[in-house]
Write a protein that holds these residues in place. Structure first.
Motif: not given
Length: 356
Positions: A166, A26, A22-23, A172, A162
Protein backbone atom coordinates in the motif's frame (compact mmCIF):
# COMPACT_ATOMS: atom_id res chain seq x y z
CA UNK A 1 17.78 14.22 15.09
CA UNK A 2 18.24 10.55 14.17
CA UNK A 3 15.14 8.53 14.96
CA UNK A 4 13.90 4.98 14.42
CA UNK A 5 10.11 5.47 14.47
CA UNK A 6 7.75 3.29 16.48
CA UNK A 7 4.80 2.32 14.26
CA UNK A 8 1.59 0.67 15.42
CA UNK A 9 0.64 -1.81 12.68
CA UNK A 10 -2.56 -3.05 14.35
CA UNK A 11 -4.60 -1.78 11.41
CA UNK A 12 -3.02 -4.59 9.35
CA UNK A 13 -3.63 -7.12 12.12
CA UNK A 14 -7.26 -6.25 12.93
CA UNK A 15 -9.60 -7.46 10.16
CA UNK A 16 -12.14 -4.83 11.27
CA UNK A 17 -9.82 -1.90 10.57
CA UNK A 18 -10.80 0.69 7.97
CA UNK A 19 -9.08 1.60 4.72
CA UNK A 20 -8.28 5.02 6.19
CA UNK A 21 -6.56 3.43 9.21
CA UNK A 22 -4.49 1.18 6.98
CA UNK A 23 -3.56 4.09 4.73
CA UNK A 24 -2.23 6.02 7.74
CA UNK A 25 -0.01 3.09 8.72
CA UNK A 26 1.13 2.62 5.11
CA UNK A 27 2.24 6.27 4.98
CA UNK A 28 4.25 5.81 8.17
CA UNK A 29 5.88 2.66 6.79
CA UNK A 30 6.74 4.43 3.55
CA UNK A 31 8.33 7.35 5.38
CA UNK A 32 10.43 5.08 7.61
CA UNK A 33 11.48 2.92 4.66
CA UNK A 34 12.48 5.99 2.66
CA UNK A 35 14.44 7.79 5.37
CA UNK A 36 15.83 5.25 7.84
CA UNK A 37 15.23 1.73 6.52
CA UNK A 38 14.53 0.68 10.13
CA UNK A 39 11.41 0.87 12.26
CA UNK A 40 10.03 -0.54 15.48
CA UNK A 41 6.60 -2.10 15.26
CA UNK A 42 4.01 -2.54 17.98
CA UNK A 43 0.45 -3.80 17.70
CA UNK A 44 1.87 -6.82 15.85
CA UNK A 45 -0.24 -9.35 17.76
CA UNK A 46 2.56 -11.74 18.76
CA UNK A 47 1.69 -13.12 22.23
CA UNK A 48 4.13 -12.83 25.13
CA UNK A 49 3.94 -16.61 25.57
CA UNK A 50 5.59 -17.06 22.17
CA UNK A 51 8.53 -14.92 23.28
CA UNK A 52 8.84 -16.97 26.47
CA UNK A 53 8.85 -20.21 24.49
CA UNK A 54 11.48 -18.84 22.13
CA UNK A 55 13.83 -17.70 24.88
CA UNK A 56 13.46 -20.95 26.81
CA UNK A 57 14.37 -22.93 23.68
CA UNK A 58 17.20 -20.51 22.98
CA UNK A 59 18.71 -20.77 26.46
CA UNK A 60 18.44 -24.55 26.59
CA UNK A 61 20.34 -25.05 23.35
CA UNK A 62 23.09 -22.50 23.97
CA UNK A 63 23.74 -23.92 27.43
CA UNK A 64 25.02 -27.12 25.77
CA UNK A 65 28.77 -27.78 25.52
CA UNK A 66 30.36 -26.44 22.34
CA UNK A 67 31.17 -29.94 21.12
CA UNK A 68 27.52 -30.97 21.34
CA UNK A 69 26.38 -27.82 19.52
CA UNK A 70 28.91 -28.48 16.76
CA UNK A 71 27.28 -31.84 16.07
CA UNK A 72 24.41 -29.84 14.53
CA UNK A 73 26.53 -27.87 12.06
CA UNK A 74 25.12 -27.51 8.51
CA UNK A 75 25.52 -30.18 5.92
CA UNK A 76 27.70 -29.13 3.00
CA UNK A 77 26.13 -26.27 1.05
CA UNK A 78 23.10 -25.94 3.33
CA UNK A 79 22.08 -22.99 5.47
CA UNK A 80 20.57 -24.90 8.39
CA UNK A 81 21.91 -25.76 11.83
CA UNK A 82 24.60 -24.43 14.15
CA UNK A 83 27.35 -21.96 13.21
CA UNK A 84 30.11 -21.55 15.80
CA UNK A 85 31.89 -18.25 16.51
CA UNK A 86 34.40 -16.97 13.96
CA UNK A 87 32.82 -18.97 11.13
CA UNK A 88 31.26 -16.00 9.34
CA UNK A 89 32.16 -12.52 8.16
CA UNK A 90 29.01 -10.53 7.37
CA UNK A 91 30.79 -7.69 5.60
CA UNK A 92 32.06 -10.17 2.98
CA UNK A 93 28.44 -10.78 1.93
CA UNK A 94 28.98 -7.55 -0.02
CA UNK A 95 32.59 -8.35 -0.89
CA UNK A 96 34.02 -5.90 1.66
CA UNK A 97 36.78 -7.50 3.71
CA UNK A 98 36.76 -7.15 7.48
CA UNK A 99 40.09 -6.34 9.09
CA UNK A 100 39.42 -9.33 11.34
CA UNK A 101 38.35 -11.75 8.64
CA UNK A 102 35.94 -14.45 9.84
CA UNK A 103 36.06 -13.03 13.36
CA UNK A 104 32.38 -12.18 13.80
CA UNK A 105 31.97 -13.10 17.44
CA UNK A 106 28.56 -14.72 17.59
CA UNK A 107 27.15 -18.20 17.39
CA UNK A 108 23.92 -18.92 15.57
CA UNK A 109 21.37 -21.61 14.89
CA UNK A 110 19.49 -21.38 11.59
CA UNK A 111 16.12 -22.86 10.70
CA UNK A 112 13.90 -22.14 7.75
CA UNK A 113 11.28 -23.20 5.24
CA UNK A 114 12.20 -26.51 3.63
CA UNK A 115 10.73 -28.18 0.59
CA UNK A 116 8.26 -29.96 2.88
CA UNK A 117 6.91 -26.54 3.89
CA UNK A 118 5.42 -26.18 0.39
CA UNK A 119 4.06 -29.64 -0.53
CA UNK A 120 1.99 -28.13 -3.33
CA UNK A 121 5.18 -26.96 -5.06
CA UNK A 122 7.13 -29.56 -7.03
CA UNK A 123 10.85 -29.47 -7.77
CA UNK A 124 11.86 -26.74 -5.35
CA UNK A 125 15.68 -26.76 -5.21
CA UNK A 126 17.08 -28.27 -2.03
CA UNK A 127 19.85 -25.67 -2.08
CA UNK A 128 17.26 -22.96 -1.36
CA UNK A 129 14.86 -25.08 0.71
CA UNK A 130 16.92 -27.54 2.82
CA UNK A 131 15.19 -29.35 5.63
CA UNK A 132 15.98 -28.37 9.22
CA UNK A 133 18.38 -30.01 11.65
CA UNK A 134 16.55 -30.18 14.98
CA UNK A 135 18.36 -31.07 18.23
CA UNK A 136 15.38 -33.12 19.40
CA UNK A 137 17.55 -35.70 21.17
CA UNK A 138 19.25 -33.18 23.47
CA UNK A 139 16.72 -30.31 23.74
CA UNK A 140 13.20 -31.69 23.12
CA UNK A 141 11.58 -28.30 23.81
CA UNK A 142 13.74 -26.50 21.23
CA UNK A 143 11.74 -27.33 18.12
CA UNK A 144 8.22 -26.47 19.41
CA UNK A 145 9.40 -23.18 20.91
CA UNK A 146 11.24 -22.14 17.75
CA UNK A 147 8.52 -23.32 15.36
CA UNK A 148 5.87 -21.33 17.22
CA UNK A 149 7.94 -18.16 17.00
CA UNK A 150 8.72 -18.85 13.34
CA UNK A 151 5.01 -19.06 12.57
CA UNK A 152 4.26 -15.76 14.29
CA UNK A 153 7.15 -13.99 12.57
CA UNK A 154 6.04 -15.33 9.20
CA UNK A 155 2.51 -14.05 9.80
CA UNK A 156 3.76 -10.59 10.79
CA UNK A 157 6.00 -10.44 7.71
CA UNK A 158 3.02 -10.99 5.41
CA UNK A 159 0.99 -8.32 7.16
CA UNK A 160 3.89 -5.89 6.84
CA UNK A 161 4.21 -6.69 3.15
CA UNK A 162 0.58 -5.64 2.69
CA UNK A 163 1.40 -2.35 4.36
CA UNK A 164 4.50 -1.93 2.21
CA UNK A 165 2.49 -2.70 -0.93
CA UNK A 166 0.00 0.00 0.00
CA UNK A 167 2.84 2.39 0.84
CA UNK A 168 4.26 1.90 -2.66
CA UNK A 169 0.85 2.45 -4.27
CA UNK A 170 0.82 -1.02 -5.84
CA UNK A 171 -2.19 -3.34 -6.28
CA UNK A 172 -2.87 -5.25 -3.07
CA UNK A 173 -1.95 -8.61 -4.60
CA UNK A 174 1.18 -7.39 -6.42
CA UNK A 175 3.68 -9.50 -4.44
CA UNK A 176 1.47 -12.58 -3.98
CA UNK A 177 3.08 -14.60 -6.77
CA UNK A 178 6.55 -13.52 -5.62
CA UNK A 179 6.25 -14.79 -2.04
CA UNK A 180 3.93 -17.83 -2.15
CA UNK A 181 6.90 -20.20 -1.61
CA UNK A 182 9.20 -17.74 0.11
CA UNK A 183 12.65 -18.61 1.40
CA UNK A 184 11.93 -17.80 5.05
CA UNK A 185 14.85 -18.17 7.46
CA UNK A 186 15.28 -17.61 11.19
CA UNK A 187 18.67 -17.04 12.81
CA UNK A 188 18.99 -17.40 16.58
CA UNK A 189 22.06 -15.36 17.52
CA UNK A 190 23.96 -15.60 20.78
CA UNK A 191 26.64 -13.06 21.72
CA UNK A 192 28.10 -14.48 24.92
CA UNK A 193 30.15 -17.59 25.46
CA UNK A 194 31.71 -19.22 28.52
CA UNK A 195 35.29 -18.10 29.07
CA UNK A 196 37.86 -20.34 27.43
CA UNK A 197 35.67 -21.73 24.64
CA UNK A 198 37.25 -19.53 22.02
CA UNK A 199 40.32 -17.37 21.54
CA UNK A 200 39.93 -13.90 20.09
CA UNK A 201 42.49 -12.59 17.63
CA UNK A 202 42.45 -8.85 17.04
CA UNK A 203 39.65 -6.42 17.69
CA UNK A 204 36.34 -7.91 18.79
CA UNK A 205 33.60 -7.93 16.16
CA UNK A 206 30.15 -9.03 17.26
CA UNK A 207 28.55 -9.07 13.82
CA UNK A 208 30.28 -7.16 11.06
CA UNK A 209 28.76 -4.26 9.15
CA UNK A 210 26.34 -5.55 6.54
CA UNK A 211 22.96 -5.19 4.92
CA UNK A 212 20.33 -7.94 4.93
CA UNK A 213 19.60 -9.85 1.76
CA UNK A 214 15.86 -10.12 1.32
CA UNK A 215 12.57 -8.24 1.50
CA UNK A 216 12.50 -7.46 5.21
CA UNK A 217 13.84 -8.67 8.54
CA UNK A 218 11.87 -9.00 11.76
CA UNK A 219 14.08 -8.92 14.84
CA UNK A 220 13.32 -9.86 18.40
CA UNK A 221 16.19 -8.91 20.70
CA UNK A 222 17.03 -8.51 24.34
CA UNK A 223 16.95 -4.95 25.60
CA UNK A 224 20.74 -5.02 25.75
CA UNK A 225 22.94 -2.57 23.81
CA UNK A 226 24.68 -3.86 20.74
CA UNK A 227 22.69 -3.22 17.57
CA UNK A 228 23.95 -0.16 15.72
CA UNK A 229 22.86 1.29 12.40
CA UNK A 230 24.82 3.69 10.23
CA UNK A 231 23.01 6.99 9.73
CA UNK A 232 23.28 9.15 6.57
CA UNK A 233 26.07 11.17 8.19
CA UNK A 234 28.23 8.09 8.72
CA UNK A 235 27.68 7.88 12.47
CA UNK A 236 26.86 4.62 14.23
CA UNK A 237 23.60 4.96 16.16
CA UNK A 238 22.49 2.62 18.95
CA UNK A 239 19.09 0.97 18.60
CA UNK A 240 17.34 -0.97 21.36
CA UNK A 241 13.81 -2.37 21.12
CA UNK A 242 11.08 -0.54 23.01
CA UNK A 243 8.90 -2.58 25.38
CA UNK A 244 6.98 -5.16 23.36
CA UNK A 245 8.35 -3.90 20.04
CA UNK A 246 9.92 -5.81 17.19
CA UNK A 247 12.62 -4.15 15.10
CA UNK A 248 12.07 -4.30 11.34
CA UNK A 249 14.49 -3.37 8.59
CA UNK A 250 14.48 -3.62 4.83
CA UNK A 251 16.82 -5.88 2.90
CA UNK A 252 18.66 -5.55 -0.39
CA UNK A 253 15.88 -7.21 -2.40
CA UNK A 254 13.44 -4.46 -1.46
CA UNK A 255 16.05 -1.77 -2.07
CA UNK A 256 16.65 -3.22 -5.54
CA UNK A 257 12.92 -3.58 -6.26
CA UNK A 258 12.38 0.08 -5.34
CA UNK A 259 15.59 1.23 -7.08
CA UNK A 260 16.79 2.61 -3.71
CA UNK A 261 13.67 4.66 -3.09
CA UNK A 262 13.61 2.54 0.07
CA UNK A 263 16.79 2.01 2.06
CA UNK A 264 18.57 -1.21 2.97
CA UNK A 265 20.51 0.23 5.88
CA UNK A 266 23.97 -0.86 6.97
CA UNK A 267 24.05 -2.20 10.50
CA UNK A 268 26.27 -4.20 12.83
CA UNK A 269 26.36 -5.61 16.34
CA UNK A 270 28.97 -4.19 18.68
CA UNK A 271 28.78 -6.45 21.73
CA UNK A 272 28.61 -4.74 25.11
CA UNK A 273 31.71 -5.35 27.23
CA UNK A 274 31.93 -4.55 30.94
CA UNK A 275 35.14 -5.20 32.89
CA UNK A 276 36.51 -7.21 29.99
CA UNK A 277 33.53 -9.54 29.78
CA UNK A 278 30.78 -9.66 27.18
CA UNK A 279 27.28 -8.92 28.44
CA UNK A 280 25.08 -11.62 26.95
CA UNK A 281 22.81 -10.52 24.13
CA UNK A 282 20.27 -12.70 22.32
CA UNK A 283 18.43 -12.00 19.10
CA UNK A 284 16.15 -13.85 16.71
CA UNK A 285 16.23 -12.50 13.16
CA UNK A 286 13.50 -13.67 10.79
CA UNK A 287 14.40 -13.08 7.15
CA UNK A 288 11.48 -12.81 4.71
CA UNK A 289 13.28 -13.27 1.39
CA UNK A 290 10.70 -14.14 -1.29
CA UNK A 291 10.47 -17.02 -3.77
CA UNK A 292 13.75 -18.47 -5.00
CA UNK A 293 12.74 -17.84 -8.62
CA UNK A 294 11.20 -14.39 -8.11
CA UNK A 295 12.94 -11.82 -10.28
CA UNK A 296 14.07 -8.65 -8.52
CA UNK A 297 13.67 -5.77 -10.97
CA UNK A 298 12.48 -2.20 -10.66
CA UNK A 299 8.87 -1.90 -9.49
CA UNK A 300 6.32 0.28 -11.30
CA UNK A 301 6.71 3.88 -10.20
CA UNK A 302 10.28 3.43 -8.90
CA UNK A 303 12.29 4.26 -12.03
CA UNK A 304 14.42 7.37 -11.60
CA UNK A 305 16.20 9.59 -14.10
CA UNK A 306 18.99 10.34 -11.60
CA UNK A 307 19.85 6.73 -10.82
CA UNK A 308 20.46 3.70 -13.06
CA UNK A 309 18.34 0.65 -12.42
CA UNK A 310 19.78 -2.55 -10.96
CA UNK A 311 20.26 -5.51 -13.27
CA UNK A 312 17.51 -8.11 -12.83
CA UNK A 313 18.46 -10.97 -10.52
CA UNK A 314 16.53 -13.79 -8.90
CA UNK A 315 16.09 -14.02 -5.15
CA UNK A 316 18.13 -17.24 -5.03
CA UNK A 317 20.99 -15.76 -7.04
CA UNK A 318 21.09 -12.77 -4.71
CA UNK A 319 21.07 -14.87 -1.53
CA UNK A 320 23.52 -17.54 -2.71
CA UNK A 321 26.11 -15.00 -3.78
CA UNK A 322 26.00 -13.27 -0.43
CA UNK A 323 26.04 -16.50 1.57
CA UNK A 324 29.19 -17.49 -0.31
CA UNK A 325 30.71 -14.21 0.81
CA UNK A 326 29.90 -14.48 4.49
CA UNK A 327 30.63 -18.21 4.81
CA UNK A 328 33.51 -18.74 2.37
CA UNK A 329 34.88 -15.24 1.81
CA UNK A 330 33.97 -15.31 -1.91
CA UNK A 331 33.01 -11.80 -3.01
CA UNK A 332 29.69 -11.69 -4.93
CA UNK A 333 29.95 -10.53 -8.53
CA UNK A 334 26.66 -8.59 -8.65
CA UNK A 335 26.85 -6.49 -5.49
CA UNK A 336 29.11 -3.66 -6.62
CA UNK A 337 26.47 -0.99 -6.03
CA UNK A 338 25.67 -2.28 -2.56
CA UNK A 339 29.38 -2.73 -1.77
CA UNK A 340 30.06 0.84 -2.82
CA UNK A 341 27.35 2.02 -0.45
CA UNK A 342 28.98 0.04 2.36
CA UNK A 343 32.56 1.14 1.70
CA UNK A 344 31.53 4.79 1.29
CA UNK A 345 29.56 4.72 4.52
CA UNK A 346 32.31 2.95 6.44
CA UNK A 347 34.83 5.45 5.09
CA UNK A 348 32.64 8.29 6.32
CA UNK A 349 32.29 6.58 9.69
CA UNK A 350 36.05 6.19 10.04
CA UNK A 351 36.64 9.79 9.00
CA UNK A 352 34.05 10.97 11.51
CA UNK A 353 35.70 8.94 14.27
CA UNK A 354 39.15 10.26 13.43
CA UNK A 355 37.90 13.83 13.31
CA UNK A 356 36.48 13.51 16.81
Amino acid sequence: MFNVPVIDISAYVDPQSTAAQRAEVARALDEAATTVGFMQIVGHGVPAAAVEGLTEAFDAFYALPLGVKKSYMPRAGENRGYSPPKSESLSMSLGVANANQMNDYFEAFTVGAGRSSYPQRLNLPESSYPENLWPDDVVPAFRPGVEEWFGHARDVSRKLLRGFTDGLGLPTDYFDDLVDHSIDVLNLNNYALPEGEIELAGELTGMGAHTDFGILTILWADQVPGLQILDPDGVWQDVQPADGALIVNLGDAMARWTNDRWVSTIHRVDPPIVDGRIIRRRSAAFFFDGNFDAVIETLPGCARTDRPEYSPITVAENINAKLAGLRAGIAPTDASREAQRLTSALGAARSDTQAV
